[in-house]
Design an enzyme around this catalytic site. Structure first.
Site, PDB file in Angstrom:
ATOM      1  N   HIS A  17       0.977  -1.164   0.308  1.00 57.83           N
ATOM      2  CA  HIS A  17       0.609  -0.131  -0.449  1.00 57.83           C
ATOM      3  C   HIS A  17       1.217   1.252   0.177  1.00 57.83           C
ATOM      4  CE1 HIS A  17      -3.317  -2.477   2.420  1.00 57.83           C
ATOM      5  NE2 HIS A  17      -3.513  -2.408   1.206  1.00 57.83           N
ATOM      6  N   LYS A  41     -17.594  -5.442   8.590  1.00 56.71           N
ATOM      7  CA  LYS A  41     -16.808  -7.244   7.723  1.00 56.71           C
ATOM      8  C   LYS A  41     -15.404  -7.050   8.477  1.00 56.71           C
ATOM      9  CE  LYS A  41     -14.140  -6.620   3.132  1.00 56.71           C
ATOM     10  NZ  LYS A  41     -13.110  -5.506   2.265  1.00 56.71           N
ATOM     11  N   ARG A  90      -1.544  -6.251  -8.088  1.00 58.50           N
ATOM     12  CA  ARG A  90       0.040  -7.328  -8.284  1.00 58.50           C
ATOM     13  C   ARG A  90      -0.972  -7.798  -8.620  1.00 58.50           C
ATOM     14  NH1 ARG A  90      -3.029  -8.326  -2.672  1.00 58.50           N
ATOM     15  NH2 ARG A  90      -4.416  -8.806  -3.588  1.00 58.50           N
ATOM     16  N   SER A 128      -3.451  -7.655   3.122  1.00 58.62           N
ATOM     17  CA  SER A 128      -3.175  -7.370   4.884  1.00 58.62           C
ATOM     18  C   SER A 128      -4.150  -8.592   5.440  1.00 58.62           C
ATOM     19  CB  SER A 128      -4.213  -6.622   4.225  1.00 58.62           C
ATOM     20  OG  SER A 128      -4.211  -5.341   4.093  1.00 58.62           O
TER      21      SER A 128
HETATM   22  O1  PNS Z   1      -9.170  -2.892   0.295  1.00 61.46           O
HETATM   23  P1  PNS Z   1     -10.125  -2.994   0.021  1.00 61.46           P
HETATM   24  O2  PNS Z   1     -10.596  -4.052   1.149  1.00 61.46           O
HETATM   25  O3  PNS Z   1     -10.070  -4.125  -1.344  1.00 61.46           O
HETATM   26  O4  PNS Z   1     -11.354  -1.777  -0.239  1.00 61.46           O
HETATM   27  C1  PNS Z   1     -12.369  -2.235  -0.516  1.00 61.46           C
HETATM   28  C2  PNS Z   1     -13.037  -0.556  -1.379  1.00 61.46           C
HETATM   29  C3  PNS Z   1     -13.216  -0.048  -0.170  1.00 61.46           C
HETATM   30  C4  PNS Z   1     -12.368   0.095  -2.090  1.00 61.46           C
HETATM   31  C5  PNS Z   1     -14.640  -1.031  -1.815  1.00 61.46           C
HETATM   32  O5  PNS Z   1     -14.875  -1.534  -1.089  1.00 61.46           O
HETATM   33  C6  PNS Z   1     -15.148   0.654  -1.773  1.00 61.46           C
HETATM   34  O6  PNS Z   1     -14.793   1.625  -2.192  1.00 61.46           O
HETATM   35  N1  PNS Z   1     -15.855  -0.021  -0.570  1.00 61.46           N
HETATM   36  C7  PNS Z   1     -16.809   1.340  -0.784  1.00 61.46           C
HETATM   37  C8  PNS Z   1     -18.910   1.227  -1.566  1.00 61.46           C
HETATM   38  C9  PNS Z   1     -18.907   1.327  -2.596  1.00 61.46           C
HETATM   39  O7  PNS Z   1     -18.424   2.025  -3.103  1.00 61.46           O
HETATM   40  N2  PNS Z   1     -18.998  -0.132  -3.434  1.00 61.46           N
HETATM   41  C10 PNS Z   1     -18.423  -0.025  -4.637  1.00 61.46           C
HETATM   42  C11 PNS Z   1     -20.273   0.169  -5.770  1.00 61.46           C
HETATM   43  S1  PNS Z   1     -20.840  -1.583  -4.963  1.00 61.46           S
END
Ligand code: PNS
Length: 165
Positions: A17, A41, A90, A128
């Protein structure tokens, strides 16, 4: 001013990150690291702890700001006047999900662009979840997370009741 947003759970922030944050900070006027408030989560670290760790490791980067958000990412993007989402990729296995998210976000807000930064090769395997797995069994986190975070992460897992995290 070109503001890019790097969203994620960051539970916890890894060297992968941080590598993306540093590279993005060289490409944009400002980078907002947006930490998702996602208690459903059951993260190992609260959103305050995750944001604190990110602030600690980005304190030398003058154009990086750490914020938290809940709800839809597109609404957060609008609220800070940004149209650029940064995602780290990745391997090909990341791409399918990220591509779906990019198209979903673009459908919800058609002025958005999602830019993918490939990971640096030394962090291709890193996540993570892997960091938490190693910490859970008392393994060495050197090189996987920023040095300042090692005691914070270790203490969370040392103090955890068996089976909790
Ligand atoms: O590190 P992650 O868990 O892969 O991040 C995921 C994240 C936070 C980028 C994604 O879950 C997100 O944008 N969540 C907010 C809700 C949202 O807008 N979802 C996308 C449309 S359904």
């Amino acid at each position: 001013m070109r503001i890019a947003v790097y969203p994620g759970s960051f539970d916890p922030c890894t060297n992968g990150h941080l590598d993306v944050i540093k590279r993005a900070s060289g490409l944009f006027d400002k980078v907002v690291v947006a930490v998702l408030i996602n208690d459903a989560k059951k993260p190992a670290f609260s959103v305050e702890e995750r944001a604190h760790m990110l602030k600690l490791v980005t304190k030398e980067l003058g154009n990086v700001e750490v914020r938290t958000f809940s709800g839809l990412l597109v609404d957060f993007m609008k609220s800070i006047n940004s149209r650029i989402i940064i995602k780290g990729i990745r391997a090909v296995s990341d791409f399918e999900y990220e591509f779906q998210m990019a198209l979903t976000n673009r459908t919800l807000y058609d002025e958005l662009e999602t830019l993918f930064l490939h990971t640096s090769k030394e962090y291709m395997f890193l996540s993570s979840s892997i960091v938490k797995e190693i910490a859970k069994y008392g393994g060495c986190l050197t090189g996987l997370v920023p040095g300042d975070l090692i005691p914070i992460i270790k203490s969370r897992f040392e103090n955890a009741k068996p089976g909790r995290l």
